[in-house]
Each structure stands twice: as C-alpha cells, then as structure tokens.
Design an enzyme around this catalytic site. Structure first.
Site, short mmCIF file in Angstrom:
data_model
loop_
_atom_site.label_atom_id
_atom_site.label_comp_id
_atom_site.label_asym_id
_atom_site.label_seq_id
_atom_site.Cartn_x
_atom_site.Cartn_y
_atom_site.Cartn_z
N LEU A 36 0.97 -1.15 -0.34
CA LEU A 36 -0.21 -0.05 0.32
C LEU A 36 0.44 1.22 -0.07
O LEU A 36 0.47 2.20 -0.26
CB LEU A 36 -1.06 0.03 0.86
CG LEU A 36 -2.45 -0.77 1.46
CD1 LEU A 36 -3.04 -0.92 2.26
CD2 LEU A 36 -3.02 -1.30 -0.01
N ASP A 101 -10.99 5.56 16.91
CA ASP A 101 -11.32 6.54 17.91
C ASP A 101 -9.64 7.91 18.33
O ASP A 101 -10.58 9.04 18.45
CB ASP A 101 -11.73 6.38 19.06
CG ASP A 101 -10.75 5.50 19.37
OD1 ASP A 101 -9.92 5.16 19.05
OD2 ASP A 101 -10.74 5.49 21.13
N TYR A 124 -0.66 9.50 14.45
CA TYR A 124 -0.88 8.44 13.93
C TYR A 124 -2.80 8.73 13.90
O TYR A 124 -3.85 8.10 12.49
CB TYR A 124 -1.91 7.32 14.45
CG TYR A 124 -1.99 5.95 14.47
CD1 TYR A 124 -2.19 5.35 13.73
CD2 TYR A 124 -3.90 5.83 15.73
CE1 TYR A 124 -3.37 4.37 13.37
CE2 TYR A 124 -4.97 4.86 15.33
CZ TYR A 124 -4.99 4.51 13.90
OH TYR A 124 -5.47 3.18 14.10
#
Length: 237
Positions: A36, A101, A124
C-alpha cells in the site's frame, strides 16, 4: 459480487475472510503481493481486479512508532486510501474503510458521536483522519466505520498483551482514566458483512458510523476482567 479485501492478516481482516465469503468472490492479496506504500502498484491492482466492493482493513497502526515514521503512516493511512477512493468513484464501487477513535482528542466526558468535531493529538490519528477526508473529497460510495479497543485471540492488542504480561510479572500497573468499549474483531466483521448487504439494497446510506460494542469500561477494569476470566478458565498466570 467481486470483493477486494485488504489487510487479511490483521485482527479484523482474519474475521472478514469468513464473513465476506457468502457475499461473493473474495480476493485477499497479502502484504507481499500488494504494498500500500506504492500508489502505482495499488492503482494497477485495482484496474486488474476491478472489484465491486473494496474492504480496507489494512492500516499502519503502530501509534508510537508513527511519531518517528510519519511518512509511512501517511502513505498507508491516507495516500493509499485516496487511491482506493478515486477508484471507487470512477468505477462506481463501494469502499468500506475502517477508521479509529484516535481522530478525537478524548477530552470530552460523554461518548463521541459521528457528528462531533475531530481533533487528533498524534500522527497516527492525523493520518487516519486524512484518510477519512480523502474519501469525503472523492465523493465516492463509501462506508467509514470508526472502531476502537479492538481485540481478538490473534495479533497484538490489549487482551493478548495483558495475558502475556500476567504470565511474566507479579503485578501490573494499568491506568484507569481512559474509557472505551472493548470490541471483538468478530463483531466488526459480522456487522461489516451486514452493512454491505444493506447498503447494496439501498437500505443503509453512505456515511461515517461508529462501530463499537455496547457499554464502557476503563483500561484498569478491563485488565482485571481479563486476568480474572483467564484464571477462572484455568490459565497459568
């Protein structure tokens, strides 16, 4: 229905191989077959396979390591997602993408809703939010599923970490000031299959959804529950 599953070896990806199979033909290339971090290779793979549905369970999830390797986090969590979204838009495919979250700052005392503003505090979280934004910018047909506190018997997660530490330490120090809902990977995979089916029948609108188990706990109480449950089942801790 042709389904392309990315991230087949992750916690959710392992379960998705089971739950997606009844929906159609599932192609699940491994990391060695499809990197990816290479947008051109990803584009070529999409053109070659021409999937009707893309389920993206692949992600760069090393939260602490992302602080020193933001490039890779961005490549996997944002730039690759943008490639998937563009394909979905031009090919009228459905993109199912998992977020986190960590797009929130955790400052509010009540559970977050899908309409709450995002404010990631680390690389992140920012990379995952960038992936969401790329999907929205493409206007492709997509379901974004935000998950948290995911666990399964395989892989690295809070459950397996606590069990490992309990086998090697006399005591554990676990914080109690962060709250969430531990969510099994099996639940996420089963809901994903149901969501795809409902969406294809135009019974579930494209949008962002929070996908988590009911209830809440904190890390300390969760750790105590894990150790108590393992001990009750005869585990040597």
């Amino acid at each position: 229905m042709d389904i392309l599953l990315l991230g087949k070896t992750g916690q959710v990806g392992r379960q998705l191989q089971r739950t997606l199979a009844p929906l159609g033909a599932v192609t699940a290339p491994g990391r060695d077959a499809l990197d990816l971090r290479d947008p051109a290779a990803l584009q070529d793979a999409l053109r070659a396979r021409r999937p009707d549905v893309i389920v993206n369970a692949a992600a760069y999830t090393a939260v602490d390591q992302a602080e020193t390797d933001p490039q890779t986090a961005s490549q996997v969590n944002a730039q690759a997602v943008a490639v998937l979204a563009r394909y979905a838009k031009t090919s009228q495919a459905l993109l199912v993408h998992y977020s986190t979250d960590y797009v929130f700052d955790g400052a509010q005392s009540r559970p977050y809703t899908e309409d709450d503003p995002c404010h990631p505090l680390n690389v992140y979280g920012a990379s995952k939010l960038a992936g969401e934004e790329a999907i929205h910018a493409s206007a492709c047909d997509a379901l974004i599923l935000r998950c948290s506190w995911v666990y399964s018997p395989q892989g690295r997660n809070f459950l397996t970490t606590i069990l490992q530490l309990a086998r090697t330490r006399d005591s554990l120090d676990v914080i109690a000031d962060q709250h969430g809902a531990p969510t099994p990977a099996t639940l996420i995979a089963e809901v994903t299959a149901l969501a795809i089916g409902r969406h294809r029948k135009q019974a579930l609108p494209r949008r962002t959804y929070h996908l988590a188990a009911a209830g809440s706990t904190n890390w300390h109480a969760y750790a105590r529950h894990i150790v108590a449950g393992a001990t009750a089942r005869g585990a040597a801790l």
